[in-house]
Design a protein around this motif. Structure first.
Motif, PDB file in Angstrom:
ATOM      1  N   PRO A 205     -10.339  15.223  -3.136  1.00 12.52           N
ATOM      2  CA  PRO A 205      -8.976  15.628  -2.779  1.00 12.52           C
ATOM      3  C   PRO A 205      -8.844  15.718  -1.262  1.00 12.52           C
ATOM      4  O   PRO A 205      -9.782  16.133  -0.570  1.00 12.52           O
ATOM      5  CB  PRO A 205      -8.851  17.007  -3.432  1.00 12.52           C
ATOM      6  CG  PRO A 205     -10.248  17.534  -3.471  1.00 12.52           C
ATOM      7  CD  PRO A 205     -11.134  16.336  -3.674  1.00 12.52           C
ATOM      8  N   ILE A 206      -7.706  15.314  -0.755  1.00  9.12           N
ATOM      9  CA  ILE A 206      -7.419  15.459   0.670  1.00  9.12           C
ATOM     10  C   ILE A 206      -6.038  16.066   0.831  1.00  9.12           C
ATOM     11  O   ILE A 206      -5.183  15.939  -0.039  1.00  9.12           O
ATOM     12  CB  ILE A 206      -7.496  14.113   1.435  1.00  9.12           C
ATOM     13  CG1 ILE A 206      -6.431  13.128   0.933  1.00  9.12           C
ATOM     14  CG2 ILE A 206      -8.888  13.505   1.344  1.00  9.12           C
ATOM     15  CD1 ILE A 206      -6.288  11.880   1.791  1.00  9.12           C
ATOM     16  N   THR A 207      -5.841  16.739   1.948  1.00 12.79           N
ATOM     17  CA  THR A 207      -4.512  17.239   2.278  1.00 12.79           C
ATOM     18  C   THR A 207      -3.800  16.310   3.252  1.00 12.79           C
ATOM     19  O   THR A 207      -2.584  16.398   3.423  1.00 12.79           O
ATOM     20  CB  THR A 207      -4.590  18.645   2.888  1.00 12.79           C
ATOM     21  OG1 THR A 207      -5.409  18.596   4.075  1.00 12.79           O
ATOM     22  CG2 THR A 207      -5.206  19.627   1.898  1.00 12.79           C
ATOM     23  N   GLY A 208      -4.559  15.419   3.904  1.00 12.11           N
ATOM     24  CA  GLY A 208      -3.986  14.497   4.868  1.00 12.11           C
ATOM     25  C   GLY A 208      -5.075  13.677   5.524  1.00 12.11           C
ATOM     26  O   GLY A 208      -6.243  13.706   5.116  1.00 12.11           O
ATOM     27  N   GLU A 214     -12.813  12.494   8.407  1.00 10.14           N
ATOM     28  CA  GLU A 214     -14.162  13.020   8.230  1.00 10.14           C
ATOM     29  C   GLU A 214     -14.892  12.333   7.088  1.00 10.14           C
ATOM     30  O   GLU A 214     -16.117  12.161   7.129  1.00 10.14           O
ATOM     31  CB  GLU A 214     -14.106  14.532   7.968  1.00 10.14           C
ATOM     32  CG  GLU A 214     -13.544  15.351   9.122  1.00 10.14           C
ATOM     33  CD  GLU A 214     -13.542  16.837   8.819  1.00 10.14           C
ATOM     34  OE1 GLU A 214     -14.135  17.234   7.790  1.00 10.14           O
ATOM     35  OE2 GLU A 214     -12.943  17.593   9.593  1.00 10.14           O
ATOM     36  N   LEU A 215     -14.146  11.937   6.071  1.00  5.54           N
ATOM     37  CA  LEU A 215     -14.764  11.401   4.858  1.00  5.54           C
ATOM     38  C   LEU A 215     -15.105   9.920   4.937  1.00  5.54           C
ATOM     39  O   LEU A 215     -16.055   9.469   4.285  1.00  5.54           O
ATOM     40  CB  LEU A 215     -13.829  11.642   3.667  1.00  5.54           C
ATOM     41  CG  LEU A 215     -13.640  13.095   3.252  1.00  5.54           C
ATOM     42  CD1 LEU A 215     -12.431  13.220   2.322  1.00  5.54           C
ATOM     43  CD2 LEU A 215     -14.891  13.634   2.582  1.00  5.54           C
ATOM     44  N   LEU A 224     -21.080   9.516   0.118  1.00  2.00           N
ATOM     45  CA  LEU A 224     -19.976  10.143  -0.606  1.00  2.00           C
ATOM     46  C   LEU A 224     -19.882   9.600  -2.032  1.00  2.00           C
ATOM     47  O   LEU A 224     -19.693  10.352  -2.994  1.00  2.00           O
ATOM     48  CB  LEU A 224     -18.661   9.913   0.137  1.00  2.00           C
ATOM     49  CG  LEU A 224     -17.455  10.741  -0.309  1.00  2.00           C
ATOM     50  CD1 LEU A 224     -17.713  12.232  -0.094  1.00  2.00           C
ATOM     51  CD2 LEU A 224     -16.204  10.312   0.460  1.00  2.00           C
ATOM     52  N   LEU A 225     -20.035   8.288  -2.176  1.00  5.15           N
ATOM     53  CA  LEU A 225     -19.975   7.677  -3.500  1.00  5.15           C
ATOM     54  C   LEU A 225     -21.120   8.170  -4.370  1.00  5.15           C
ATOM     55  O   LEU A 225     -20.947   8.458  -5.550  1.00  5.15           O
ATOM     56  CB  LEU A 225     -20.017   6.155  -3.377  1.00  5.15           C
ATOM     57  CG  LEU A 225     -19.743   5.346  -4.643  1.00  5.15           C
ATOM     58  CD1 LEU A 225     -18.344   5.622  -5.170  1.00  5.15           C
ATOM     59  CD2 LEU A 225     -19.933   3.861  -4.376  1.00  5.15           C
TER      60      LEU A 225
END
Length: 240
Positions: A205-208, A214-215, A224-225
């Motif tokens: 999830p992201i907010t923006g 960063e991701l 990350l995967l």
């Protein structure tokens, strides 16, 4: 459908309205310039009686605005403040990014142009002047057979993954649900978060775009995967 060059192992597909832009452009235009009848089309779409292409084609035909009024309105709309930095980062990491929207190409180019980003590859509906008494008309150069959307994001995602490329989708709503099922990873906002969770799709999830900044390096290096794929598989198995 137009093609674009793969430079790295990942390609980014990014929604516009509510993801890059702070507000939904077509909604803002209808609120300000829509003639009576657009609300009924909206209700029919939300109830599933018509697809988004039929809905938006009818709504665009009800817009009562001059080109000058359209441009003035678009000049008041803003994008996520971190999106330009995200595009810069993606380019530095040699990762293609394409805007994929069920919105209006003219509006997207105009808004992104204020930030020097109107050169981003774009798949969207085409807005053009119409023959009076209508003022505007919508066509859908990225539609696909059997899809009721103006822009078939599934077809764009399938194209992006040709040749073994991995695809990242960044989106927020119902128009992204189908494409989310066909990509390798999702940065999700709003309603798309619940869809990915329920469907066992690897996502964060992201907010923006501050979060996305960063991701993205962690996605490209594989960490990350690797963190999220086992979770997704476990959710999928538990739902059987």
């Amino acid at each position: 459908m137009r093609s674009f060059t793969l430079v790295t192992g990942w390609t980014i597909l990014c929604d516009f309205d509510g993801t890059i832009s702070v507000e939904d452009v077509i909604d803002s235009l209808l609120d300000r310039f829509g003639r009576p009848g657009w609300e009924t089309l909206e209700q029919d779409w939300r109830a599933g009686r018509i697809g988004s292409r039929e809905c938006m084609t009818g709504q665009v035909s009800l817009l009562d605005m001059t080109p000058e009024a359209l441009d003035k309105h678009l000049s008041s709309l803003w994008i996520d403040h971190a999106f330009p930095a995200f595009v810069k980062q993606a380019r530095e990491l040699n990762t293609p990014i394409r805007v994929v929207s069920d919105g209006l190409d003219y509006a997207i180019h105009k808004i992104l142009g204020r930030y020097g980003l109107d050169d981003l590859p774009l798949a969207a509906n085409h807005l053009a002047p119409a023959t009076p008494p209508r003022q505007w008309q919508l066509t859908s150069p990225f539609q696909a057979e059997g899809c009721r959307s103006g822009t078939c994001k599934c077809a764009v995602a399938a194209q992006a993954s040709q040749g073994g490329a991995k695809t990242l989708l960044i989106g927020d709503g119902a128009s992204d649900f189908c494409a989310a099922d066909r990509v390798d990873f999702v940065f999700a906002k709003h309603r798309l978060i619940e869809h990915c969770r329920a469907a066992g799709i690897p996502y964060v999830p992201i907010t923006g775009f501050e979060d996305a900044l960063e991701l993205l390096p962690r996605l490209l290096d594989g960490s990350l995967l690797a963190e999220h794929t086992p979770v997704a598989l476990a959710l999928a198995v538990s739902s059987l």
